[in-house]
Design a protein around this motif. Structure first.
Motif, PDB file in Angstrom:
ATOM      1  N   VAL A  89      -6.722 -36.006  10.369  1.00 26.98           N
ATOM      2  CA  VAL A  89      -7.337 -37.485  10.172  1.00 26.98           C
ATOM      3  C   VAL A  89      -7.550 -37.765   8.629  1.00 26.98           C
ATOM      4  O   VAL A  89      -6.786 -38.789   7.886  1.00 26.98           O
ATOM      5  CB  VAL A  89      -8.453 -37.801  10.988  1.00 26.98           C
ATOM      6  N   GLU A  90      -7.993 -36.805   7.948  1.00 26.31           N
ATOM      7  CA  GLU A  90      -8.489 -37.133   6.541  1.00 26.31           C
ATOM      8  C   GLU A  90      -7.339 -37.204   5.694  1.00 26.31           C
ATOM      9  O   GLU A  90      -6.946 -37.775   4.823  1.00 26.31           O
ATOM     10  CB  GLU A  90      -9.399 -35.959   6.033  1.00 26.31           C
ATOM     11  N   HIS A  94     -10.055 -32.901  12.283  1.00 28.17           N
ATOM     12  CA  HIS A  94     -10.613 -33.544  11.228  1.00 28.17           C
ATOM     13  C   HIS A  94      -9.667 -33.633   9.947  1.00 28.17           C
ATOM     14  O   HIS A  94      -9.526 -34.937   9.405  1.00 28.17           O
ATOM     15  CB  HIS A  94     -11.792 -33.174  11.080  1.00 28.17           C
ATOM     16  N   THR A 105      -1.343 -39.587  18.180  1.00 28.75           N
ATOM     17  CA  THR A 105      -1.006 -39.890  19.537  1.00 28.75           C
ATOM     18  C   THR A 105      -2.274 -40.567  20.513  1.00 28.75           C
ATOM     19  O   THR A 105      -2.140 -41.372  21.329  1.00 28.75           O
ATOM     20  CB  THR A 105      -0.594 -38.851  20.400  1.00 28.75           C
ATOM     21  N   HIS A 106      -3.513 -40.200  20.044  1.00 25.10           N
ATOM     22  CA  HIS A 106      -4.816 -40.709  20.874  1.00 25.10           C
ATOM     23  C   HIS A 106      -5.633 -41.683  19.931  1.00 25.10           C
ATOM     24  O   HIS A 106      -6.602 -42.201  20.506  1.00 25.10           O
ATOM     25  CB  HIS A 106      -5.372 -39.435  21.236  1.00 25.10           C
ATOM     26  N   PRO A 142     -10.591 -42.652  16.437  1.00 25.64           N
ATOM     27  CA  PRO A 142     -11.744 -42.490  16.947  1.00 25.64           C
ATOM     28  C   PRO A 142     -11.729 -41.249  17.931  1.00 25.64           C
ATOM     29  O   PRO A 142     -12.740 -40.592  17.872  1.00 25.64           O
ATOM     30  CB  PRO A 142     -12.013 -43.618  17.748  1.00 25.64           C
ATOM     31  N   ILE A 143     -10.750 -41.163  18.807  1.00 23.21           N
ATOM     32  CA  ILE A 143     -10.877 -40.157  19.783  1.00 23.21           C
ATOM     33  C   ILE A 143     -10.666 -38.837  18.882  1.00 23.21           C
ATOM     34  O   ILE A 143     -11.255 -37.565  19.345  1.00 23.21           O
ATOM     35  CB  ILE A 143      -9.563 -40.236  21.065  1.00 23.21           C
ATOM     36  N   ILE A 166     -11.531 -37.963  16.288  1.00 24.95           N
ATOM     37  CA  ILE A 166     -13.138 -37.519  15.464  1.00 24.95           C
ATOM     38  C   ILE A 166     -13.841 -36.850  16.547  1.00 24.95           C
ATOM     39  O   ILE A 166     -14.528 -36.103  16.201  1.00 24.95           O
ATOM     40  CB  ILE A 166     -13.713 -38.548  14.775  1.00 24.95           C
ATOM     41  N   ASN A 167     -13.846 -37.630  17.651  1.00 24.19           N
ATOM     42  CA  ASN A 167     -14.685 -37.145  18.614  1.00 24.19           C
ATOM     43  C   ASN A 167     -14.508 -35.858  19.326  1.00 24.19           C
ATOM     44  O   ASN A 167     -15.080 -34.895  19.462  1.00 24.19           O
ATOM     45  CB  ASN A 167     -14.808 -38.179  19.545  1.00 24.19           C
TER      46      ASN A 167
END
Lengths: 337, 337
Positions: A46-47, A43, A62-63, A66-67, A69-70
């Motif tokens: 991402v942030e 996370h 790479t993914h 959304p993926i 975060i999940n």
């Protein structure tokens, strides 16, 4: 499947075994801490829009976001079950105290993260060393150092609150020394040795002790220029478009007027990103202000404090497991110098 | 501070009180479920790039993606403490069973989300009604319906596993009926009545029973066109730039050659987004294929099944609290028609 340091499970297992506990008693908790750490890293990347982690591209590059975060949510969710299964391993009382320690730890982490994100959002750069230390202790001190050791002690059967609390100042000193040296390495290391991006912290505009010192001591003019650079985004999806426009204008294929109007339309879509020269200038500023040396001195100070704190933890008897804590402390001290 | 339906706490409290439990016994668990739900919504909105939620802009559009991710993490983290404090309220045994139910529930949710994200990532549209039902039960069935009722029953002192399990088929039927009608309303409602975006599901390319039916029954040509539209992004930061280029080319300020080259450079930065006409065409396709009626029939079927399942739960004696479950089931049935 990436190689991590396994710092948190190492601390848990070493503390548990140094106190006479069985490795089986601490394994579920150690696994939980590693899961939590990885969730937090995914996370965090991402942030911060980080590109590299452990020598490979970050999960969200790479993914997709959304993926990523999940996947973080999944690791957070999965970390509860081993702590419940723990009851069969260490008994109800210890398992519950471990659960409470983990609940408190996650709260500290998200609060530390909230603090840092709030600085970013509000463009805050008027921060002192104390702000940095507060943020680091909350964001990583509890979950990476203090609670791993407390969980190890709890798994070994320590019930004395005073002893559990005495791990806090040691963990804090170790955490701050560790984070400052991490920040220093981010500016120095080669990718092979380190696995993160070089200078990634500058591209991301991370509030490190180093950068905060440079800003605090720089001339008004330099500080203004640095803050302007740091407020720009790291990269832009329209960067290629800027280059094409520039070339076509130079070749005379579009008029200067048209080029200007198009640049403006493009500018509305995205702020121009940081350029490599901008980041180089920040590097140089940090060098001019002597901020690396100041940060290194501070890290050595905290590492020495950690060594003193550990010496006071005399209820952890000498053993090759206690030696792991001592070696780690010495390693942090050494790495800082 | 936004107005939510409070569906999950309502189910928990109604079930607990219908079984003779005290409202205080279920409140911490009910609060936890609502926190978990909100965490999941915030992350879901980031992942789906949703713009509206409960009649207001989504959190990530007003506060940015990093803060939205951390707010979700914070709510997930904070949801553990009330479940631990629960031990003083409902005793150790019940509190532990509630914790286990919550741990299982979060696992189902992230697995359901992973399933949906995997479809999106791989551009999967060859999905049947059974795929949709599997995804919905995992993604929302457990945490929104089954576990809220189980937690209410546990808080009231139900220990019989058979009774707790008998809530599962009722919850599943209710969840599927509820989700299908939600999807139908997304295509029909006015913002005031509903609070989400109108047609937002189509903009996002959400795999609803409705859209899957339309694709399954459409001509090959229509299906290909629909999939092409659905594979485009919802919006693009360069949309304004496309418009400026078009106007300048029309005015003769740049040559057709230059315009083409610039469009290409722009196209490399971002796929052209869905246009309002594209989404309108998808609406029309759904209408032509009779997919709304098929979805409505399916929702009514599941709602009827829920009614039958509830009638069989005769160990929940008649009361104004059981009536909440009956009214909700009737409401779902009514809303579907």
């Amino acid at each position: 499947m990436r190689q991590g340091k396994g710092l948190r499970p190492t601390l848990s297992i070493a503390t548990c075994r140094a106190l006479g506990g069985d490795v089986q008693a601490v394994l579920p908790s150690a696994a939980t801490l590693e899961l939590f750490h990885n969730a937090f890293l995914v996370h965090d990347d991402v942030e911060d829009e980080s590109l590299m982690r452990r020598g490979e591209p970050t999960l969200h590059t790479t993914h997709g976001v959304p993926i990523a975060i999940n996947v973080g949510d999944a690791m957070l969710s999965l970390s509860l079950q081993p702590l419940l299964d723990n009851m069969a391993v260490v008994g109800l009382g210890r398992a519950l105290r471990i659960l409470r320690a983990v609940a408190g730890m996650t709260k500290e982490s998200v609060e530390g993260q909230a603090l840092e994100l709030d600085w970013i959002r509000n463009g805050r750069w008027d921060l002192g060393a104390d702000d940095y230390v507060t943020m680091v202790v909350k964001k990583t001190g509890w979950y990476s150092f203090i609670v791993p050791m407390q969980v190890g002690a709890l798994a070994a059967g320590v019930v004395d609150d005073g002893r559990l609390r005495s791990l806090v100042p040691f963990g804090i000193a170790l955490a701050v020394a560790f984070q400052i040296t991490d920040d220093l390495l981010n500016l120095k290391a080669t990718p092979d040795a380190y696995g993160k991006e070089i200078g990634g912290d500058l591209w991301e505009g991370k509030r490190t002790l180093i950068l905060l010192h440079a800003l605090r001591t720089a001339s008004e003019e330099d500080r203004a220029r640095a803050v302007a650079i740091l407020s720009r985004p790291r990269a832009s999806s329209t960067a290629g478009m800027h280059a094409v426009l520039e070339r076509m204008a130079a070749d005379g294929r579009i008029s200067p007027d048209a080029a200007r109007e198009l640049e403006q339309a493009l500018g509305a879509a995205a702020k121009p990103p940081k350029a490599i020269e901008d980041v180089q200038w920040l590097f140089d500023l940090i060098g001019r202000q002597g901020s690396l040396e100041v940060a290194r001195d501070t890290a050595v100070l905290y590492a020495s404090r950690a060594r003193e704190q550990l010496a006071e933890l005399d209820w952890i008897p000498p053993s090759r497991h206690r030696a792991v804590l001592e070696d780690l402390t010495a390693y942090v001290h050494e790495r800082a110098r």
